[in-house]
Scaffold this active site. Structure first.
Site, PDB file in Angstrom:
ATOM      1  N   GLU A 118      45.236  45.363  44.822  1.00  0.00           N
ATOM      2  CA  GLU A 118      44.827  43.969  44.636  1.00  0.00           C
ATOM      3  C   GLU A 118      45.586  43.023  45.575  1.00  0.00           C
ATOM      4  OE1 GLU A 118      42.351  43.190  42.996  1.00  0.00           O
ATOM      5  OE2 GLU A 118      42.073  44.580  41.336  1.00  0.00           O
ATOM      6  N   HIS A 141      48.666  39.573  36.581  1.00  0.00           N
ATOM      7  CA  HIS A 141      47.392  40.129  36.119  1.00  0.00           C
ATOM      8  C   HIS A 141      47.674  41.251  35.133  1.00  0.00           C
ATOM      9  CE1 HIS A 141      43.554  41.993  35.739  1.00  0.00           C
ATOM     10  NE2 HIS A 141      43.983  43.107  36.313  1.00  0.00           N
ATOM     11  N   HIS A 143      46.032  43.203  31.079  1.00  0.00           N
ATOM     12  CA  HIS A 143      44.856  43.519  30.262  1.00  0.00           C
ATOM     13  C   HIS A 143      45.095  43.128  28.799  1.00  0.00           C
ATOM     14  CE1 HIS A 143      43.475  46.856  33.324  1.00  0.00           C
ATOM     15  NE2 HIS A 143      43.495  45.636  33.836  1.00  0.00           N
ATOM     16  N   HIS A 213      37.360  43.144  32.172  1.00  0.00           N
ATOM     17  CA  HIS A 213      38.444  43.721  32.983  1.00  0.00           C
ATOM     18  C   HIS A 213      39.820  43.320  32.470  1.00  0.00           C
ATOM     19  CE1 HIS A 213      40.160  44.437  37.334  1.00  0.00           C
ATOM     20  NE2 HIS A 213      41.052  44.718  36.400  1.00  0.00           N
TER      21      HIS A 213
END
Length: 264
Positions: A118, A141, A143, A213
């Site tokens: 990423e 980032h 989850h 996501h």
């Protein structure tokens, strides 16, 4: 051989990275190699500090990111390893003056190490921040379970209503995530398109909820980015708990939400 000496301020930021990575793992928000973290450290180093360290690796960065110094986690990195193996599974890299390559100038000591797939998203977000929100140096980032569930719900198609229902669960959600959550449409991981839709999200919101996501936040440091994600997910979790218990929550009224804006 030239090596990079880390300023005390950078060492302090890296300790925060380790702490936040532990939080993410404990929450079950960082399964296997899920998630990534980065920081724009450019302001902490001079050009002389970072040039001439490590071999260049070709990469097509946005041209205006030339000269950036970024901390970033590694591809395949397990975030739980950031707690005690920071130099093995993450690195500080320098983007060359033509933005055509990077060199790893600290860390990355694991065999076959490379920065996260990423990387283009993180570099693009940091470039956007440098122009419009220079105080925001960190990107996280991960989850978050309940937020991902919300991205599968029909509310995801109505961003204003999704935010209203999450904000109404308790005052802190409105106060500490005042701009709310962006319902960011699905885009393939590690692509320029994902970077573009995430930048659009940060033009208006505190959190970018990547459809089906995960979620991403940017802030002055990783602790504040963690706080955005933690509080936003708390609102989603409370909402889902009420649904699971079989009732529609009363929630704060629109007038009460408006009243809270004085604290944001």
């Amino acid at each position: 051989m030239k090596t990079l000496k880390l300023p005390i301020e950078v060492e302090a930021e890296l300790k925060k990275v380790s702490k936040v990575a532990g939080y993410l793992w404990q929450r079950e928000w960082a399964e296997r190699n899920a998630g990534n973290i980065s920081m724009n450290l450019t302001s902490f180093f001079s050009k002389e500090d970072v040039e001439g360290i490590g071999e260049e690796v070709p990469f097509d960065f946005p041209k205006e990111s030339a000269g950036f110094v970024l901390y970033i986690t590694g591809t395949g990195c397990y975030l739980r390893d950031l707690v005690d193996k920071l130099e093995e599974v993450s690195c500080i890299l320098y983007i060359n003056e033509t933005a055509t390559a990077f060199s790893i100038i600290w860390g990355g000591k694991r065999e076959n190490f490379g920065p996260t797939c990423e990387l283009i998203s993180h570099a693009s977000i940091h470039l956007f921040n440098s122009k419009y929100h220079p105080e925001n140096l960190a990107v996280v980032h991960t989850h978050p379970l309940e937020l991902i569930c919300m991205s599968h719900h029909e509310l995801f198609n109505d961003e204003e209503e999704l935010n209203r229902q999450i904000w109404m669960m308790c005052p802190e959600v409105k106060v500490f995530v005042p701009k709310g959550i962006h319902c960011t449409p699905y885009a393939l991981s590690s692509t320029v398109n994902l970077a573009k839709v995430t930048i659009e999200a940060f033009k208006t919101r505190n959190v970018s909820l990547w459809e089906k996501h995960g979620a991403t936040a940017t802030a002055p440091d990783v602790m504040k980015a963690w706080d955005f994600l933690d509080v936003a997910n708390k609102g989603a979790k409370l909402l889902m708990m009420c649904w699971a218990a079989g009732f529609k929550p009363a929630g704060l009224s629109n007038a009460q939400l408006k009243e809270l804006e004085q604290f944001t």
